[in-house]
Design an enzyme around this catalytic site. Structure first.
Site, mmCIF file in Angstrom:
data_model
loop_
_atom_site.group_PDB
_atom_site.id
_atom_site.type_symbol
_atom_site.label_atom_id
_atom_site.label_comp_id
_atom_site.label_asym_id
_atom_site.label_seq_id
_atom_site.Cartn_x
_atom_site.Cartn_y
_atom_site.Cartn_z
ATOM 1 N N ARG A 145 36.269 35.840 39.056
ATOM 2 C CA ARG A 145 36.587 34.836 39.826
ATOM 3 C C ARG A 145 35.423 35.513 41.057
ATOM 4 N NH1 ARG A 145 41.390 37.210 40.704
ATOM 5 N NH2 ARG A 145 41.928 36.426 42.236
ATOM 6 N N THR B 257 59.082 39.089 38.750
ATOM 7 C CA THR B 257 58.474 37.155 39.646
ATOM 8 C C THR B 257 57.896 36.025 38.502
ATOM 9 O OG1 THR B 257 55.949 37.495 40.399
ATOM 10 C CG2 THR B 257 57.241 38.490 41.828
ATOM 11 N N PHE C 113 51.423 37.801 36.660
ATOM 12 C CA PHE C 113 49.429 36.944 36.604
ATOM 13 C C PHE C 113 48.462 38.008 37.282
ATOM 14 C CE2 PHE C 113 53.309 33.933 36.516
ATOM 15 C CZ PHE C 113 53.197 33.114 34.707
ATOM 16 N N GLU D 214 44.742 36.146 51.182
ATOM 17 C CA GLU D 214 45.514 34.618 51.215
ATOM 18 C C GLU D 214 44.481 33.339 52.384
ATOM 19 O OE1 GLU D 214 49.294 33.007 53.335
ATOM 20 O OE2 GLU D 214 49.163 35.354 52.679
ATOM 21 N N GLY E 286 50.794 44.433 41.066
ATOM 22 C CA GLY E 286 49.888 43.916 40.885
ATOM 23 C C GLY E 286 49.399 44.091 41.645
ATOM 24 N N GLY E 287 48.901 43.314 42.084
ATOM 25 C CA GLY E 287 47.655 43.772 42.926
ATOM 26 C C GLY E 287 47.577 43.556 44.326
ATOM 27 N N ASP E 288 46.077 43.312 45.307
ATOM 28 C CA ASP E 288 46.605 42.945 46.945
ATOM 29 C C ASP E 288 47.725 42.081 47.399
ATOM 30 O OD1 ASP E 288 44.992 45.224 47.246
ATOM 31 O OD2 ASP E 288 42.710 44.241 47.214
ATOM 32 N N ASP F 235 43.411 39.543 53.870
ATOM 33 C CA ASP F 235 44.778 40.867 52.693
ATOM 34 C C ASP F 235 44.143 39.052 51.288
ATOM 35 O OD1 ASP F 235 44.401 42.809 53.943
ATOM 36 O OD2 ASP F 235 46.233 42.574 54.433
HETATM 37 C C1 LIG Z 1 25.283 42.097 45.879
HETATM 38 C C2 LIG Z 1 26.632 43.112 45.746
HETATM 39 C C3 LIG Z 1 27.488 42.335 46.699
HETATM 40 C C4 LIG Z 1 28.813 42.887 46.480
HETATM 41 C C5 LIG Z 1 29.828 43.396 47.713
HETATM 42 C C6 LIG Z 1 30.769 43.762 48.008
HETATM 43 C C7 LIG Z 1 31.367 44.409 49.035
HETATM 44 C C8 LIG Z 1 33.172 44.152 48.345
HETATM 45 C C9 LIG Z 1 33.896 44.422 50.132
HETATM 46 C C10 LIG Z 1 35.196 43.848 49.165
HETATM 47 C C11 LIG Z 1 36.123 44.023 50.530
HETATM 48 C C12 LIG Z 1 37.161 44.352 49.364
HETATM 49 C C13 LIG Z 1 39.074 44.386 50.759
HETATM 50 C C14 LIG Z 1 40.090 43.576 50.160
HETATM 51 C C15 LIG Z 1 40.231 42.064 49.898
HETATM 52 C C16 LIG Z 1 41.786 41.952 49.055
HETATM 53 O O1 LIG Z 1 42.321 42.466 49.937
HETATM 54 C C17 LIG Z 1 41.719 40.489 48.849
HETATM 55 C C18 LIG Z 1 42.519 39.805 48.204
HETATM 56 O O2 LIG Z 1 43.371 40.651 46.341
HETATM 57 P P1 LIG Z 1 43.594 40.525 44.988
HETATM 58 O O3 LIG Z 1 44.728 40.169 45.432
HETATM 59 O O4 LIG Z 1 43.709 41.206 44.275
HETATM 60 O O5 LIG Z 1 42.734 39.441 44.603
HETATM 61 N N1 LIG Z 1 40.146 40.600 47.618
HETATM 62 C C19 LIG Z 1 39.189 39.771 48.642
HETATM 63 O O6 LIG Z 1 39.257 39.262 48.793
HETATM 64 C C20 LIG Z 1 37.924 39.653 46.957
HETATM 65 C C21 LIG Z 1 36.339 39.781 48.134
HETATM 66 C C22 LIG Z 1 35.653 39.864 47.420
HETATM 67 C C23 LIG Z 1 34.104 39.912 47.462
HETATM 68 C C24 LIG Z 1 33.175 40.041 47.308
HETATM 69 N N1 LIG Z 2 55.227 34.847 39.355
HETATM 70 C C1 LIG Z 2 54.151 34.420 39.681
HETATM 71 N N2 LIG Z 2 52.986 33.247 39.487
HETATM 72 C C2 LIG Z 2 52.294 32.627 40.511
HETATM 73 N N3 LIG Z 2 51.921 33.294 41.359
HETATM 74 C C3 LIG Z 2 52.228 34.637 41.619
HETATM 75 C C4 LIG Z 2 53.701 35.289 40.771
HETATM 76 N N4 LIG Z 2 53.808 36.542 41.587
HETATM 77 C C5 LIG Z 2 53.224 36.613 42.409
HETATM 78 N N5 LIG Z 2 52.720 35.366 42.704
HETATM 79 C C6 LIG Z 2 51.379 35.579 43.858
HETATM 80 O O1 LIG Z 2 49.761 35.740 43.462
HETATM 81 C C7 LIG Z 2 48.762 36.541 44.054
HETATM 82 C C8 LIG Z 2 47.887 37.441 43.922
HETATM 83 O O2 LIG Z 2 48.425 38.687 42.962
HETATM 84 P P1 LIG Z 2 48.134 39.618 42.712
HETATM 85 O O3 LIG Z 2 49.490 40.639 41.710
HETATM 86 O O4 LIG Z 2 47.739 40.216 44.327
HETATM 87 O O5 LIG Z 2 46.619 38.946 41.723
HETATM 88 P P2 LIG Z 2 45.191 39.432 42.089
HETATM 89 O O6 LIG Z 2 44.649 40.970 42.651
HETATM 90 O O7 LIG Z 2 45.178 38.799 40.772
HETATM 91 O O8 LIG Z 2 44.859 38.202 43.327
HETATM 92 C C9 LIG Z 2 49.855 36.563 45.168
HETATM 93 O O9 LIG Z 2 49.924 35.941 46.002
HETATM 94 C C10 LIG Z 2 51.657 36.185 44.599
HETATM 95 O O10 LIG Z 2 51.774 35.816 45.945
#
Ligand SMILES: CCCCCCCCCCCCC/C=C/[C@@H](O)[C@H](COP(=O)(O)O)NC(=O)CCCCC
Ligand SMILES: Nc1ncnc2c1ncn2[C@@H]1O[C@H](COP(=O)(O)OP(=O)(O)O)[C@@H](O)[C@H]1O
Ligand SMILES: [Ca+2]
Length: 577
Positions: free
Chosen positions: A304, A164, A134, A546, A189-191, A544
């Site tokens: 989002r 998962t 997902f 969460e 997956g992502g962060d 990160d």
């Molecule tokens: C006018 C333009 C504004 C642009 C702002 C850009 C600033 C971007 C900095 C991003 C830093 C990201 C640090 C990483 C964070 C991730 O750990 C976290 C989770 O990622 P994921 O699991 O893949 O969903 N991501 C965020 O918290 C997103 C922050 C975005 C803020 C706009």
């Molecule tokens: N099968 C699953 N169903 C729902 N959530 C999950 C599943 N596997 C992992 N996750 C959770 O989904 C969250 C987002 O995952 P991630 O791979 O970082 O995607 P994204 O970058 O879109 O946020 C993680 O915190 C993880 O714990």
């Protein structure tokens, strides 16, 4: 023992004759024309060979082998000049060689395989792979099976794959199950997914070492298993900042050749909840609010964050607090020295010597232990800054990502045992927009009067005197109580919408605990969505990706606590492909 692996002979590639030479460290082949003049040479380090196969082999679109017994095929890493704007894309190339006899073919393949074993000893043989189906655009499964698995197979890596079915499954598996026989763990997956795996591995390592990871004064034990990241998420910051691109094939190739990149990890402590770890972003204020808002729009996928970023920006909030920090040694590096952490970074290399061998007095944790105002002479002085902040952000690395190619702190280092603390004071909305916008360009986001950045080893955030969080056992109740004074409407919202069982999730240890489906959806009012007329006086932490639903936090950097299958960002200018 040095094995003499030199082999030299004439080989054919198609109709052209080549002089091929294998030394211990390189395979190179030079075209030889009809007049015996040597033309273009291709040289591949043995460490960047992916595999050697008998016959004429193709692996894409599917594996096919034409077993001509004079032939063999070599697969190796090639850097693509059309790569990303920031780092280098890696691709695999293959060359099919023909030999004069089968015996010569066997000699070549045997020498090449021996060279691989001898000079690439850190390659993984068996990997545990977790796929979040997902994450990001929900393409994790497809990315792994179509792009990554065929490469692992070619490289002779066997993998145990778990798709998962719930958040925290990967973390729990790593904490409890038998991990013997695995050389590394890969997350697709992502962060957030990376964070789960990191929490699992760090937790498991401390369990086995008999250390209490919740104690902020404990020096944590580095993890033995490497982590590989196949990017398939929304931000992919950890992958981007350690590889230079978010590209599944590039990452798979770094895993195959057993690259190794140490990474600093920040532990975040609150007295009533288990420890959380962060590498990319610990953010209070703007980034905390964006994350909280974004969880309600998860259906939008990666977009989002853009949507929520705009919403939260428009709500123009700032929060009061006191930040205490322990500066790192300014003689070693600084967040404004314009020295980027690239592959083979000298700042990180020097830190390895300082961080790894023996805990020294200067790294002794005693001075961390709530002695923030008095300090021992080797540690330097704790500094405190009070005020209203749009955001307080901390990162152990640059946190570059596609949204911000140079990152939150462009000169931060992956493995120097420090992190950068960025304080953005209350400012005019347009000034704050300027700050944010500079993250998308090469303009210096720290060159603004309301922004300060400090390289630190530890920091603490507290609410202003008189507004401290309750010392309650239950953080959710604490957070609620804290808001009762200012935000009656929001408290009612929480009470009516929060799900039963969320409290158990709130006190659960490790990553993802606050991201379980629906956990926060009903709780937007805990920190108020932009639609809420009331302005909350406290934010939450984005750890990160969460949500940590409290304000007061105590953090410390653990130098080089984990290792990734990566090598840092390659300097484009220095690489001649
Ligand atoms: C006018 C333009 C504004 C642009 C702002 C850009 C600033 C971007 C900095 C991003 C830093 C990201 C640090 C990483 C964070 C991730 O750990 C976290 C989770 O990622 P994921 O699991 O893949 O969903 N991501 C965020 O918290 C997103 C922050 C975005 C803020 C706009
Ligand atoms: N099968 C699953 N169903 C729902 N959530 C999950 C599943 N596997 C992992 N996750 C959770 O989904 C969250 C987002 O995952 P991630 O791979 O970082 O995607 P994204 O970058 O879109 O946020 C993680 O915190 C993880 O714990
Ligand atoms: Ca660092």
């Amino acid at each position: 023992m040095e094995i003499d692996l030199r082999l030299e002979s004439s080989l054919w590639v198609g109709r052209k004759r080549y002089l091929a030479v294998l030394t211990g460290w390189h395979l190179q082949w030079t075209e030889v024309d009809k007049k015996n003049r040597q033309r273009k040479t291709t040289s591949v380090p043995v460490s960047e060979l992916i595999g050697v196969e008998d016959g004429r082999v193709e692996i894409l679109p599917g594996k096919s082998v034409e077993d001509a017994d004079h032939d063999f095929t070599v697969f190796y890493v090639r850097r693509s000049s059309s790569g990303g704007s920031y780092g280098l894309l890696w691709r695999f190339s293959r060359t099919q060689f023909s030999c004069a006899s089968r015996a010569l073919r066997d000699q070549w393949t045997s020498y090449l395989r021996t060279a691989l074993k001898t000079h690439s000893p850190s390659r993984p043989h068996r990997l545990l792979v977790f796929i979040n189906p997902f994450g990001g655009k929900k393409k994790g499964r497809h990315i792994y099976h179509s792009l990554v698995a065929p490469l692992f197979e070619l490289a002779g890596i066997s993998s145990h794959v778990i798709v998962t079915e719930r958040a925290n499954q990967a973390r729990d598996h790593l904490l409890k199950k038998d991990l013997s026989g695995f050389d590394g763990v890969v997350c697709v997956g992502g962060d957030g997914m990376f964070s789960e795996v990191m929490h699992g591995l760090i937790g498991r390592t401390q369990q086995e070492a008999g250390l209490s990871e919740n104690d902020p004064n404990v020096k944590l034990q580095p993890c033995n298993l490497h982590i590989g990241i196949i990017p398939a998420g929304s931000t992919d910051c950890v992958c981007f900042a350690t590889v230079g691109v978010n590209d599944p094939v590039t990452s798979a190739l770094h895993i195959i050749i057993g690259d190794s990149q140490p990474l600093d990890v920040c532990s975040a402590h609150h007295p009533t909840v288990p420890v959380h770890y962060s590498v990319s972003l610990l953010g209070y204020g703007f980034y905390g609010d964006v994350l909280a808002e974004s969880e309600r729009h998860r259906w939008m996928g990666p977009l989002r964050y853009d949507f929520s970023g705009a919403m939260v920006y428009l709500s123009s909030r700032s929060y009061a607090g006191v930040v205490h920090y322990l500066p790192a040694d300014p003689l070693l590096s600084s967040p404004r020295d314009n020295i980027r952490c690239l592959s083979g970074c000298s700042v990180c290399t020097k830190s390895t010597e300082r961080l790894l061998p023996h805990p020294t007095v200067s790294e002794s944790v005693n001075s961390f232990h709530c002695s923030q105002y008095s300090s021992d002479s080797s540690e330097g002085e704790w500094v405190s800054v009070a005020g209203r902040f749009r955001c307080v952000s901390f990162t152990c690395m640059s946190s570059s990502c596609p949204r911000s190619p140079l990152g939150l702190s462009p000169s931060a280092h992956l493995a120097d045992g420090t992190g950068d603390l960025i304080l953005v004071r209350e400012s005019h909305p347009l000034s704050f927009l300027k700050f944010l916008h500079r993250h998308t360009s090469t303009q210096d986001q720290f060159d603004l009067p309301f922004v300060e950045v400090h390289r630190v080893k530890a920091f603490r955030f507290s609410l202003p005197p008189g507004e401290e969080e309750d010392g309650c056992e239950d953080m959710e109740r604490g957070a609620t109580r804290q808001r009762e004074n200012q935000d009656t409407q929001c408290v009612m919202d929480i009470e009516t919408k929060s799900r039963t069982g969320s409290q158990q999730q709130l006190t659960e240890r490790g990553s993802g605990a606050y991201r379980e489906r629906g956990d926060w959806r009903g709780k937007k009012a805990l920190f108020c969505g932009p639609c809420c007329s009331e302005t909350p006086s406290v934010s939450v932490w984005n750890c990160d990706g969460e949500i940590l639903p409290f304000s007061e936090i105590q953090c410390r950097v653990h130098g080089q606590l984990v290792h990734l299958y990566a090598r840092g960002i390659e300097d484009k200018a220095a690489i001649v492909s």
